[in-house]
Enzyme design. Structure first.
Site, PDB file in Angstrom:
ATOM      1  N   CYS A   1       0.817  -1.224   0.000  1.00 23.68           N
ATOM      2  CA  CYS A   1       0.000   0.000   0.000  1.00 23.68           C
ATOM      3  C   CYS A   1       0.846   1.269   0.000  1.00 23.68           C
ATOM      4  O   CYS A   1       0.325   2.347  -0.269  1.00 23.68           O
ATOM      5  CB  CYS A   1      -0.936   0.009   1.201  1.00 23.68           C
ATOM      6  SG  CYS A   1      -2.205  -1.244   1.074  1.00 23.68           S
TER       7      CYS A   1
HETATM    8  N1  COA Z   1     -19.973  -9.042   9.156  1.00 27.61           N
HETATM    9  C1  COA Z   1     -20.420  -9.089  10.424  1.00 27.61           C
HETATM   10  N2  COA Z   1     -19.607  -9.291  11.499  1.00 27.61           N
HETATM   11  C2  COA Z   1     -18.292  -9.454  11.240  1.00 27.61           C
HETATM   12  C3  COA Z   1     -17.763  -9.431   9.943  1.00 27.61           C
HETATM   13  C4  COA Z   1     -18.666  -9.215   8.864  1.00 27.61           C
HETATM   14  N3  COA Z   1     -18.237  -9.157   7.605  1.00 27.61           N
HETATM   15  N4  COA Z   1     -16.440  -9.632  10.005  1.00 27.61           N
HETATM   16  C5  COA Z   1     -16.114  -9.771  11.305  1.00 27.61           C
HETATM   17  N5  COA Z   1     -17.244  -9.673  12.055  1.00 27.61           N
HETATM   18  C6  COA Z   1     -17.367  -9.801  13.508  1.00 27.61           C
HETATM   19  C7  COA Z   1     -16.246 -10.638  14.119  1.00 27.61           C
HETATM   20  O1  COA Z   1     -16.567 -12.001  14.092  1.00 27.61           O
HETATM   21  C8  COA Z   1     -16.174 -10.081  15.525  1.00 27.61           C
HETATM   22  O2  COA Z   1     -17.217 -10.669  16.295  1.00 27.61           O
HETATM   23  P1  COA Z   1     -17.003 -11.002  17.865  1.00 27.61           P
HETATM   24  O3  COA Z   1     -16.790  -9.656  18.510  1.00 27.61           O
HETATM   25  O4  COA Z   1     -18.276 -11.664  18.228  1.00 27.61           O
HETATM   26  O5  COA Z   1     -15.790 -11.885  17.923  1.00 27.61           O
HETATM   27  C9  COA Z   1     -16.512  -8.617  15.362  1.00 27.61           C
HETATM   28  O6  COA Z   1     -17.221  -8.510  14.110  1.00 27.61           O
HETATM   29  C10 COA Z   1     -15.280  -7.716  15.319  1.00 27.61           C
HETATM   30  O7  COA Z   1     -14.347  -8.225  14.355  1.00 27.61           O
HETATM   31  P2  COA Z   1     -12.945  -7.550  14.122  1.00 27.61           P
HETATM   32  O8  COA Z   1     -12.238  -8.307  13.042  1.00 27.61           O
HETATM   33  O9  COA Z   1     -12.242  -7.403  15.432  1.00 27.61           O
HETATM   34  O10 COA Z   1     -13.416  -6.134  13.571  1.00 27.61           O
HETATM   35  P3  COA Z   1     -12.662  -4.762  13.552  1.00 27.61           P
HETATM   36  O11 COA Z   1     -13.466  -3.774  14.271  1.00 27.61           O
HETATM   37  O12 COA Z   1     -11.220  -4.879  13.894  1.00 27.61           O
HETATM   38  O13 COA Z   1     -12.767  -4.366  11.985  1.00 27.61           O
HETATM   39  C11 COA Z   1     -11.362  -4.297  10.058  1.00 27.61           C
HETATM   40  C12 COA Z   1     -12.162  -5.181  11.001  1.00 27.61           C
HETATM   41  C13 COA Z   1     -10.635  -5.203   9.064  1.00 27.61           C
HETATM   42  C14 COA Z   1     -12.332  -3.406   9.301  1.00 27.61           C
HETATM   43  C15 COA Z   1     -10.360  -3.426  10.839  1.00 27.61           C
HETATM   44  O14 COA Z   1      -9.684  -4.200  11.796  1.00 27.61           O
HETATM   45  C16 COA Z   1      -9.345  -2.727   9.983  1.00 27.61           C
HETATM   46  O15 COA Z   1      -9.667  -2.049   9.013  1.00 27.61           O
HETATM   47  N6  COA Z   1      -8.080  -2.795  10.379  1.00 27.61           N
HETATM   48  C17 COA Z   1      -6.993  -2.129   9.694  1.00 27.61           C
HETATM   49  C18 COA Z   1      -6.657  -2.901   8.507  1.00 27.61           C
HETATM   50  C19 COA Z   1      -5.675  -2.213   7.615  1.00 27.61           C
HETATM   51  O16 COA Z   1      -5.441  -1.056   7.677  1.00 27.61           O
HETATM   52  N7  COA Z   1      -5.112  -2.987   6.743  1.00 27.61           N
HETATM   53  C20 COA Z   1      -4.252  -2.482   5.771  1.00 27.61           C
HETATM   54  C21 COA Z   1      -4.571  -3.246   4.566  1.00 27.61           C
HETATM   55  S1  COA Z   1      -3.721  -2.585   3.235  1.00 27.61           S
END
Ligand code: COA
Length: 367
Positions: free
Chosen positions: A149
């Protein structure tokens, strides 16, 4: 030191878009079918509410909508082209490049080098950049580079250094990304994250820059730190281990929460350190164009850098419309939200992502 300008940006946006509702409907149909067939453990459905709240993403542009939304396919269908035809990644880059060259008022004969800097190169060689060079009729040299990225800011520094050394008069940097090609649309945690796009920009000597939205590059600062929290193990050695050739790690995988926690302080410190070295206060910045991965992450970083909540439009997000477009994200934000600023205004462009890798670029508007 030769003053360097970022003198024109370009954008290619695919014609097809997928809303969260469409994506979730296809994913949930896949889940329903897999569970009906006895998938163990049972798969959980996705939700529009989660996606918007957790990421800020509402939609994404893609090169092939039908394949992604077909529960039996769940991947773009992009037919291979004969070698005699321009490859799809080069074609996207050429479209963005033409836009950037027009904005910078540059013709192919004014440019001495092409860098394709992106996460998702579609082949090993010949370099996509050489195909772009050929497509545009540019002489000189061209090469590909991949810093995930952060590819655009690393490409910008590489181009700026080469122009400053006199190795090129102007360099075209392109960031074509078909992120849908490496996204696992069957993975609930990440199926909503990415979109497809291409950006491009011109780097040249400031004194020769004629574009209407020309910015002097006051400084760049790059950082990397090894992490397995964002990873893609696709590569030419996969065929040498056929037993694991199609496992999930051959597509994008991440520990999103860990990335969030690691990257927010790391990038905020990078930006503040870079500003301090340049003798600038964050309050001098009129705008911050951040990498577009997560709206909550960008709000955190902007708050840490500015020491207060960002004002509307001060740290623009294009995530809602484009999703995460890897290397192109911060360039799209800059492309769409920089021409309204006045000569002398300061801004900061910052990328971050897999590696980890991050790049900070301080810019001052010329004209
Ligand atoms: N729909 C519904 N629920 C979902 C889901 C979906 N698509 N995906 C995950 N969940 C649930 C999980 O199971 C979890 O449930 P639990 O609390 O019962 O265990 C909950 O939502 C939280 O999941 P989590 O993965 O911890 O979510 P988050 O708030 O961290 O958000 C991202 C996920 C990926 C959006 C976030 O972590 C993010 O953007 N991180 C930075 C990533 C980044 O910058 N990457 C660079 C890539 S170039």
């Amino acid at each position: 030191m030769t003053a360097i300008a970022l003198s024109g940006t370009g954008l290619f946006t695919p014609q097809q878009a997928i809303s969260n509702a469409e994506l979730v409907e296809a994913f949930n149909e896949y889940v329903r079918r897999a569970n009906a067939a006895g998938h163990e453990p049972a798969l959980q459905p996705s939700s529009v509410e989660f996606i918007e709240k957790a990421s800020g993403i509402k939609s994404r542009y893609v090169m092939d909508k039908a394949g992604i939304l077909d529960p039996d396919v769940m991947c773009p269908r992009i037919p291979e082209r004969p070698d005699s035809q321009i490859s799809i990644l080069a074609e996207m880059a050429v479209a963005a490049a033409r836009d950037a060259m027009k904005a910078a008022d540059r013709k192919p004969e004014d440019i001495d080098g092409v860098i394709v800097a992106c996460s998702n190169l579609q082949r090993a060689y010949p370099a996509i950049a050489i195909e772009v060079q050929d497509g545009l009729g540019i002489e000189g040299f061209a090469f590909d580079m991949n810093v995930a990225c952060s590819s655009a800011t690393f490409g910008l520094q590489a181009a700026a250094d080469m122009v400053a050394r006199g190795n090129a008069r102007a360099i075209l940097v392109c960031n074509p990304e078909i992120c849908s090609g490496h996204l696992n649309f069957r993975d609930r945690d990440s199926h909503f994250i990415f979109g497809d796009v291409a950006t491009a920009f011109i780097v040249e000597r400031a004194e020769e820059s004629d574009g209407t939205n020309s910015w002097e590059v006051l400084g760049t600062k790059l950082r990397t730190m090894f992490s397995n929290n964002i990873r893609n193990n696709f590569g030419f050695l996969n065929r040498a281990a056929p037993e694991s050739r199609d496992t999930k790690d051959k597509l994008f995988v991440q520990e999103g929460r860990k990335v969030f926690k690691d990257v927010v302080p790391w990038v905020s410190e990078l930006i503040l350190g870079h500003l301090a070295e340049a003798g600038l206060q964050a309050s001098a910045l009129k705008r911050i164009w951040l990498h577009q991965a997560n709206v909550n992450m960008n709000d955190f970083i902007a708050r840490k850098v500015l020491g207060r909540d960002p004002l509307p439009g001060e740290a623009p997000n294009i995530l809602d419309e484009y999703a995460n477009t890897s290397s192109a994200g911060s360039v799209i934000a800059f492309h769409k939200h920089s021409s309204d600023l006045a000569p002398g205004d300061l801004g900061l462009l910052c990328s971050f992502g897999a590696g980890y890798s991050a790049g900070s670029v301080i810019l001052r508007k010329r004209h």
